[in-house]
Scaffold this active site. Structure first.
Site, PDB file in Angstrom:
ATOM      1  N   GLN A  48      50.594  29.978  28.636  1.00  0.00           N
ATOM      2  CA  GLN A  48      51.971  30.474  28.742  1.00  0.00           C
ATOM      3  C   GLN A  48      52.802  30.195  27.488  1.00  0.00           C
ATOM      4  O   GLN A  48      53.809  30.862  27.270  1.00  0.00           O
ATOM      5  CB  GLN A  48      52.675  29.847  29.951  1.00  0.00           C
ATOM      6  CG  GLN A  48      52.220  30.407  31.282  1.00  0.00           C
ATOM      7  CD  GLN A  48      52.626  31.863  31.493  1.00  0.00           C
ATOM      8  OE1 GLN A  48      53.622  32.335  30.970  1.00  0.00           O
ATOM      9  NE2 GLN A  48      51.833  32.587  32.277  1.00  0.00           N
ATOM     10  N   HIS A  61      46.330  38.417  26.909  1.00  0.00           N
ATOM     11  CA  HIS A  61      47.247  39.339  27.611  1.00  0.00           C
ATOM     12  C   HIS A  61      48.580  38.698  27.975  1.00  0.00           C
ATOM     13  O   HIS A  61      49.477  39.362  28.496  1.00  0.00           O
ATOM     14  CB  HIS A  61      46.573  39.977  28.833  1.00  0.00           C
ATOM     15  CG  HIS A  61      46.420  39.109  30.033  1.00  0.00           C
ATOM     16  ND1 HIS A  61      47.283  39.192  31.106  1.00  0.00           N
ATOM     17  CD2 HIS A  61      45.515  38.174  30.363  1.00  0.00           C
ATOM     18  CE1 HIS A  61      46.898  38.327  32.047  1.00  0.00           C
ATOM     19  NE2 HIS A  61      45.824  37.695  31.615  1.00  0.00           N
ATOM     20  N   THR A  91      27.571  39.967  24.453  1.00  0.00           N
ATOM     21  CA  THR A  91      28.079  40.741  23.319  1.00  0.00           C
ATOM     22  C   THR A  91      29.608  40.643  23.260  1.00  0.00           C
ATOM     23  O   THR A  91      30.277  40.818  24.268  1.00  0.00           O
ATOM     24  CB  THR A  91      27.631  42.214  23.443  1.00  0.00           C
ATOM     25  OG1 THR A  91      26.210  42.227  23.481  1.00  0.00           O
ATOM     26  CG2 THR A  91      28.131  43.038  22.272  1.00  0.00           C
ATOM     27  N   CYS A 131      50.533  36.532  49.700  1.00  0.00           N
ATOM     28  CA  CYS A 131      50.050  36.870  51.031  1.00  0.00           C
ATOM     29  C   CYS A 131      48.549  37.063  50.939  1.00  0.00           C
ATOM     30  O   CYS A 131      48.064  37.935  50.229  1.00  0.00           O
ATOM     31  CB  CYS A 131      50.712  38.148  51.511  1.00  0.00           C
ATOM     32  SG  CYS A 131      50.400  38.464  53.237  1.00  0.00           S
TER      33      CYS A 131
HETATM   34  C1  LIG Z   1      47.438  33.680  33.241  1.00  0.00           C
HETATM   35  C2  LIG Z   1      47.127  32.235  33.158  1.00  0.00           C
HETATM   36  C3  LIG Z   1      45.802  31.777  33.127  1.00  0.00           C
HETATM   37  C4  LIG Z   1      44.629  32.715  33.300  1.00  0.00           C
HETATM   38  O1  LIG Z   1      44.426  33.541  32.199  1.00  0.00           O
HETATM   39  P1  LIG Z   1      43.548  34.886  32.381  1.00  0.00           P
HETATM   40  O2  LIG Z   1      43.337  35.366  30.993  1.00  0.00           O
HETATM   41  O3  LIG Z   1      44.386  35.818  33.190  1.00  0.00           O
HETATM   42  O4  LIG Z   1      42.288  34.502  33.050  1.00  0.00           O
HETATM   43  C5  LIG Z   1      45.582  30.432  32.981  1.00  0.00           C
HETATM   44  N1  LIG Z   1      46.596  29.559  32.864  1.00  0.00           N
HETATM   45  C6  LIG Z   1      47.882  29.959  32.887  1.00  0.00           C
HETATM   46  C7  LIG Z   1      48.969  28.943  32.745  1.00  0.00           C
HETATM   47  C8  LIG Z   1      48.187  31.296  33.049  1.00  0.00           C
HETATM   48  O5  LIG Z   1      49.457  31.688  33.085  1.00  0.00           O
END
Ligand SMILES: *Cc1c(COP(=O)(O)O)cnc(C)c1O
Length: 397
Positions: free
Chosen positions: A181, A203, A239, A326
């Site tokens: 984060q 992402h 890969t 949910c």
């Molecule tokens: C989103 C998130 C993850 C997981 O990451 P992904 O790439 O979606 O598997 C792990 N830790 C935190 C704090 C996140 O916000």
């Protein structure tokens, strides 16, 4: 596309134009396998090398310390497995972490417990910030890992990872931080900061989904979760996702370059949003007001269900999230809010809004109006709320 106000950036972010532009050639023409010896393969290999070098520059580490993974979940799983299977930790069976980690940490620790490890999860103080003293009191001679996230994904509270890492280093305990984060929002300097293992996910900083990073300090060899080829020096078989990795590097570069300006802008909007929502009666902000991610706002509103509020907001084109989920017909309260000490009933009435620099002052005004209206509407139709108003039940807030 419908007109939306996107305020769910902690769940995922929009792919940046810069990342998309870098990715396209690898999706369209340069589709070689980086392990192939021919020229298209070598072009893909160069893209991986460039991405690794660029990311190492930004994080201030060496390229060999970076392993590309399929995202934050995999990086967290691998970091924990690495720490507990490290040769130097032979015979140490105790792990310290916190009650409000992401499930990719908590569920991995649960699995460790089933195979004989002992796990101490630290309680979360009222402001959502772990005190280094708590860590000092929890570690033992047989502790092999401390894992504390850099910033919490629900309440945005920023943890004192430098102090915690320093304390671990003095005791010879590996320190892992889930920085998913914070990456792109808070500076990370792996030469200066006492961090042994760190996880990132593209992402969450405007890169593509399904790709991330495990940083493992020189001398620590990542334990591989996947058996197969020699990709990523044998630490992560399969890969490589060349386009995504190149896009991740571009996104991190961009986020890093604009960090100060983005933070300044987003913090102003965040504080307006907090001030607006605080005027709703019987509400409370979750997490510290000061040590908080620039875009994070998280409230509990007494007497409502967060999920229903989300649906009302969605009807107005506002994308938000609630800590509760949910599953199979039953509502689960957020483990983060429960760890914070919120009563279950209050935890059900939570709303997380995670904005960024692309949001506008008009967005904030619209969100405040929609939430204020939505909460009032839900309370009006709630029998429990009527009991509160008539004094048959006490208010929590
Ligand atoms: C989103 C998130 C993850 C997981 O990451 P992904 O790439 O979606 O598997 C792990 N830790 C935190 C704090 C996140 O916000």
């Amino acid at each position: 596309m419908i007109d939306i106000i996107y305020a769910d950036n902690a769940a995922t972010t929009k792919l940046s134009r810069a990342a998309l532009d870098v990715m396209m050639p690898y999706l369209e023409h340069a589709y070689g396998n980086p392990s192939s010896l021919h020229r298209p393969g070598q072009i893909a290999r160069r893209a991986l090398d460039d991405a690794r070098n660029d990311i190492a520059d930004i994080l201030n580490c060496v390229p060999q310390e970076i392993t590309f993974t399929s995202g934050g979940t995999e990086a967290n799983n691998q970091a924990i497995l690495t720490a507990v299977s490290d040769q130097k930790n032979h015979g140490k069976h105790h792990v310290v972490s916190t009650a409000f980690e992401h499930h990719s940490v908590l569920h991995m620790l649960k699995k460790l417990e089933r195979s004989g490890f002992e796990v101490t999860l630290l309680d979360i103080p009222e402001d959502g910030i772990i005190h280094p003293q708590q860590v000092a009191a929890a570690v033992r001679d047989d502790t092999c890992l401390v894992s504390v996230m850099h910033a919490n994904n629900e309440i945005g509270s920023i943890q004192p990872i430098d102090e915690i890492g320093q304390l671990c280093r003095e005791k010879g305990i590996l320190f892992h931080t889930d920085a998913v984060q914070s990456a792109g929002h808070l500076p990370i300097d792996l030469k200066k900061q006492p961090i042994d293992l760190l996880s990132l996910s593209a992402h969450k900083f405007h890169g593509p989904k399904g790709t991330g990073i495990l940083y493992a300090k020189r001398g620590i060899h990542p334990a591989n979760l996947l058996e197969g080829g020699e990709q990523e020096r044998g630490y992560r078989s399969g890969t490589e996702n060349v386009a995504a990795i190149a896009g991740m590097a571009a996104a991190l570069k961009e986020a890093n370059r604009n960090m100060e300006a983005n933070t300044a802008r987003t913090v102003l909007l965040r504080d307006l949003l907090i001030a607006g929502l605080e005027t709703i009666p019987h509400s409370i902000l979750n997490g510290s007001k000061e040590d908080r991610l620039p875009g994070n706002v998280n409230f509990c509103f007494e007497g409502i269900e967060g999920e229903t509020l989300l649906l009302l907001l969605d009807q107005k084109g506002i994308c938000a999230s609630s800590g509760s989920a949910c599953s199979a017909g039953s509502l689960n309260a957020s483990h983060v809010l429960l760890a914070l000490g919120r009563p279950r009933e209050l935890a059900f009435g939570s709303l997380r809004l995670t904005i960024n620099e692309e949001n506008t002052k008009e967005d904030i005004d619209q969100i405040i109006n929609a939430v204020t209206e939505g909460v009032a509407r839900l309370r009006k139709s709630s029998p429990i709320w009527r009991d509160r108003l008539s004094g048959r039940r006490e208010f929590y807030l």
